[in-house]
Design a protein around this motif. Structure first.
Motif, PDB file in Angstrom:
ATOM      1  N   PHE A  63      47.167  37.520  23.068  1.00  0.00           N
ATOM      2  CA  PHE A  63      47.024  36.165  22.538  1.00  0.00           C
ATOM      3  C   PHE A  63      45.561  35.753  22.469  1.00  0.00           C
ATOM      4  O   PHE A  63      45.092  35.283  21.435  1.00  0.00           O
ATOM      5  CB  PHE A  63      47.809  35.193  23.412  1.00  0.00           C
ATOM      6  N   ARG A  64      44.838  35.957  23.561  1.00  0.00           N
ATOM      7  CA  ARG A  64      43.449  35.510  23.615  1.00  0.00           C
ATOM      8  C   ARG A  64      42.713  36.237  24.719  1.00  0.00           C
ATOM      9  O   ARG A  64      43.289  36.571  25.745  1.00  0.00           O
ATOM     10  CB  ARG A  64      43.397  33.999  23.863  1.00  0.00           C
ATOM     11  N   ILE A  65      41.437  36.455  24.500  1.00  0.00           N
ATOM     12  CA  ILE A  65      40.571  36.989  25.535  1.00  0.00           C
ATOM     13  C   ILE A  65      39.569  35.909  25.939  1.00  0.00           C
ATOM     14  O   ILE A  65      38.899  35.335  25.076  1.00  0.00           O
ATOM     15  CB  ILE A  65      39.805  38.242  25.073  1.00  0.00           C
ATOM     16  N   ASN A  66      39.501  35.627  27.220  1.00  0.00           N
ATOM     17  CA  ASN A  66      38.518  34.646  27.692  1.00  0.00           C
ATOM     18  C   ASN A  66      37.197  35.348  27.990  1.00  0.00           C
ATOM     19  O   ASN A  66      36.555  35.841  27.083  1.00  0.00           O
ATOM     20  CB  ASN A  66      39.067  33.868  28.872  1.00  0.00           C
ATOM     21  N   VAL A  67      36.826  35.430  29.233  1.00  0.00           N
ATOM     22  CA  VAL A  67      35.540  36.023  29.573  1.00  0.00           C
ATOM     23  C   VAL A  67      35.566  37.539  29.365  1.00  0.00           C
ATOM     24  O   VAL A  67      36.553  38.207  29.672  1.00  0.00           O
ATOM     25  CB  VAL A  67      35.158  35.710  31.028  1.00  0.00           C
ATOM     26  N   MET A  68      34.479  38.058  28.810  1.00  0.00           N
ATOM     27  CA  MET A  68      34.287  39.508  28.678  1.00  0.00           C
ATOM     28  C   MET A  68      33.004  39.865  29.415  1.00  0.00           C
ATOM     29  O   MET A  68      32.002  39.138  29.326  1.00  0.00           O
ATOM     30  CB  MET A  68      34.216  39.928  27.209  1.00  0.00           C
ATOM     31  N   ASN A  69      33.062  40.954  30.136  1.00  0.00           N
ATOM     32  CA  ASN A  69      31.948  41.340  30.997  1.00  0.00           C
ATOM     33  C   ASN A  69      31.554  42.799  30.774  1.00  0.00           C
ATOM     34  O   ASN A  69      32.384  43.621  30.368  1.00  0.00           O
ATOM     35  CB  ASN A  69      32.352  41.198  32.479  1.00  0.00           C
ATOM     36  N   TRP A  70      30.312  43.085  31.089  1.00  0.00           N
ATOM     37  CA  TRP A  70      29.844  44.459  31.230  1.00  0.00           C
ATOM     38  C   TRP A  70      29.425  44.677  32.683  1.00  0.00           C
ATOM     39  O   TRP A  70      28.654  43.882  33.240  1.00  0.00           O
ATOM     40  CB  TRP A  70      28.661  44.745  30.310  1.00  0.00           C
ATOM     41  N   TYR A  71      29.944  45.723  33.275  1.00  0.00           N
ATOM     42  CA  TYR A  71      29.563  46.159  34.607  1.00  0.00           C
ATOM     43  C   TYR A  71      28.931  47.550  34.482  1.00  0.00           C
ATOM     44  O   TYR A  71      29.092  48.230  33.469  1.00  0.00           O
ATOM     45  CB  TYR A  71      30.789  46.275  35.516  1.00  0.00           C
ATOM     46  N   ARG A  72      28.251  47.953  35.534  1.00  0.00           N
ATOM     47  CA  ARG A  72      27.768  49.331  35.596  1.00  0.00           C
ATOM     48  C   ARG A  72      27.867  49.847  37.030  1.00  0.00           C
ATOM     49  O   ARG A  72      27.822  49.072  37.982  1.00  0.00           O
ATOM     50  CB  ARG A  72      26.332  49.456  35.082  1.00  0.00           C
ATOM     51  N   GLN A  73      28.006  51.152  37.121  1.00  0.00           N
ATOM     52  CA  GLN A  73      28.066  51.788  38.435  1.00  0.00           C
ATOM     53  C   GLN A  73      27.243  53.059  38.403  1.00  0.00           C
ATOM     54  O   GLN A  73      27.568  54.004  37.662  1.00  0.00           O
ATOM     55  CB  GLN A  73      29.505  52.096  38.834  1.00  0.00           C
ATOM     56  N   ALA A  74      26.191  53.073  39.200  1.00  0.00           N
ATOM     57  CA  ALA A  74      25.343  54.251  39.329  1.00  0.00           C
ATOM     58  C   ALA A  74      25.894  55.142  40.433  1.00  0.00           C
ATOM     59  O   ALA A  74      26.619  54.665  41.315  1.00  0.00           O
ATOM     60  CB  ALA A  74      23.912  53.832  39.639  1.00  0.00           C
ATOM     61  N   PRO A  75      25.572  56.420  40.410  1.00  0.00           N
ATOM     62  CA  PRO A  75      26.060  57.334  41.444  1.00  0.00           C
ATOM     63  C   PRO A  75      25.696  56.847  42.840  1.00  0.00           C
ATOM     64  O   PRO A  75      24.538  56.513  43.108  1.00  0.00           O
ATOM     65  CB  PRO A  75      25.357  58.646  41.109  1.00  0.00           C
ATOM     66  N   GLY A  76      26.686  56.779  43.713  1.00  0.00           N
ATOM     67  CA  GLY A  76      26.456  56.375  45.085  1.00  0.00           C
ATOM     68  C   GLY A  76      26.258  54.887  45.294  1.00  0.00           C
ATOM     69  O   GLY A  76      25.955  54.449  46.406  1.00  0.00           O
ATOM     70  N   THR A 109      49.828  31.567  32.282  1.00  0.00           N
ATOM     71  CA  THR A 109      49.002  30.602  32.999  1.00  0.00           C
ATOM     72  C   THR A 109      47.792  31.237  33.663  1.00  0.00           C
ATOM     73  O   THR A 109      46.849  30.535  34.041  1.00  0.00           O
ATOM     74  CB  THR A 109      49.838  29.876  34.062  1.00  0.00           C
ATOM     75  N   ALA A 110      47.810  32.539  33.850  1.00  0.00           N
ATOM     76  CA  ALA A 110      46.678  33.225  34.473  1.00  0.00           C
ATOM     77  C   ALA A 110      46.345  34.473  33.673  1.00  0.00           C
ATOM     78  O   ALA A 110      47.242  35.173  33.202  1.00  0.00           O
ATOM     79  CB  ALA A 110      47.004  33.599  35.912  1.00  0.00           C
ATOM     80  N   ALA A 111      45.053  34.727  33.528  1.00  0.00           N
ATOM     81  CA  ALA A 111      44.621  35.885  32.755  1.00  0.00           C
ATOM     82  C   ALA A 111      44.857  37.183  33.524  1.00  0.00           C
ATOM     83  O   ALA A 111      44.861  37.196  34.761  1.00  0.00           O
ATOM     84  CB  ALA A 111      43.139  35.763  32.410  1.00  0.00           C
ATOM     85  N   LEU A 112      45.050  38.250  32.781  1.00  0.00           N
ATOM     86  CA  LEU A 112      45.149  39.584  33.356  1.00  0.00           C
ATOM     87  C   LEU A 112      43.793  40.263  33.220  1.00  0.00           C
ATOM     88  O   LEU A 112      43.072  40.047  32.254  1.00  0.00           O
ATOM     89  CB  LEU A 112      46.223  40.395  32.639  1.00  0.00           C
ATOM     90  N   ASP A 113      43.482  41.087  34.184  1.00  0.00           N
ATOM     91  CA  ASP A 113      42.173  41.745  34.264  1.00  0.00           C
ATOM     92  C   ASP A 113      42.286  43.167  33.718  1.00  0.00           C
ATOM     93  O   ASP A 113      43.041  43.967  34.252  1.00  0.00           O
ATOM     94  CB  ASP A 113      41.726  41.767  35.725  1.00  0.00           C
ATOM     95  N   TYR A 114      41.546  43.455  32.652  1.00  0.00           N
ATOM     96  CA  TYR A 114      41.581  44.785  32.057  1.00  0.00           C
ATOM     97  C   TYR A 114      40.204  45.428  32.124  1.00  0.00           C
ATOM     98  O   TYR A 114      39.174  44.740  32.014  1.00  0.00           O
ATOM     99  CB  TYR A 114      42.026  44.715  30.585  1.00  0.00           C
ATOM    100  N   TRP A 115      40.220  46.767  32.266  1.00  0.00           N
ATOM    101  CA  TRP A 115      38.984  47.549  32.327  1.00  0.00           C
ATOM    102  C   TRP A 115      39.028  48.681  31.308  1.00  0.00           C
ATOM    103  O   TRP A 115      40.086  49.257  31.051  1.00  0.00           O
ATOM    104  CB  TRP A 115      38.812  48.163  33.709  1.00  0.00           C
TER     105      TRP A 115
END
Length: 122
Positions: free
Chosen positions: A29-42, A106-112
């Motif tokens: 239906f709709r996407i609210n906040v969109m984010n970029w994360y990063r993870q470096a080794p260790g 009523t609450a957004a689902l978190d997708y990755w």
């Protein structure tokens, strides 16, 4: 089922640029906040940038002035333009989104997304 698919990662020299994309597919239906994360080794995963549906943005201090997050709501896509990249920014970059599948939810689902590798050589 909703899927987030990142693209645009790769190998770049220090000081170079890359543009990441993340497209959401599936019925939603709709996407609210969109984010970029990063993870470096260790290291732990860290938030790089966020953007609301209305276009308000937030950045990690370390990337302010060099990275730009943007989105196309019609395409359910978020972008991350990364300039002046540094070797220490080598990491897997992940897209994350708060998704409403239905109008009555009523609450957004978190997708990755699955992540895209960015390697910055010195």
């Amino acid at each position: 089922q909703v899927h987030l698919v990142e693209s645009g990662g790769g190998l770049v020299q220090a000081g170079g640029s890359l543009r990441l994309s993340c497209a959401a597919s599936g019925s939603l239906f709709r996407i609210n906040v969109m984010n970029w994360y990063r993870q470096a080794p260790g290291k732990e995963r860290e938030l790089v940038a966020a953007i609301t549906r209305g276009g308000s943005t937030n950045y990690a201090v370390s990337v302010k002035g060099r990275f730009t997050i943007s989105r196309d709501n019609a395409k359910n896509t978020v972008y991350l333009q990364m300039n002046s990249l540094k070797p220490e920014e080598t990491a897997v970059y992940y897209c994350n989104a708060d998704v409403f599948l239905y109008y009555y939810q009523t609450a957004a689902l978190d997708y990755w997304g699955q992540g895209t590798q960015v390697t910055v050589s010195s």
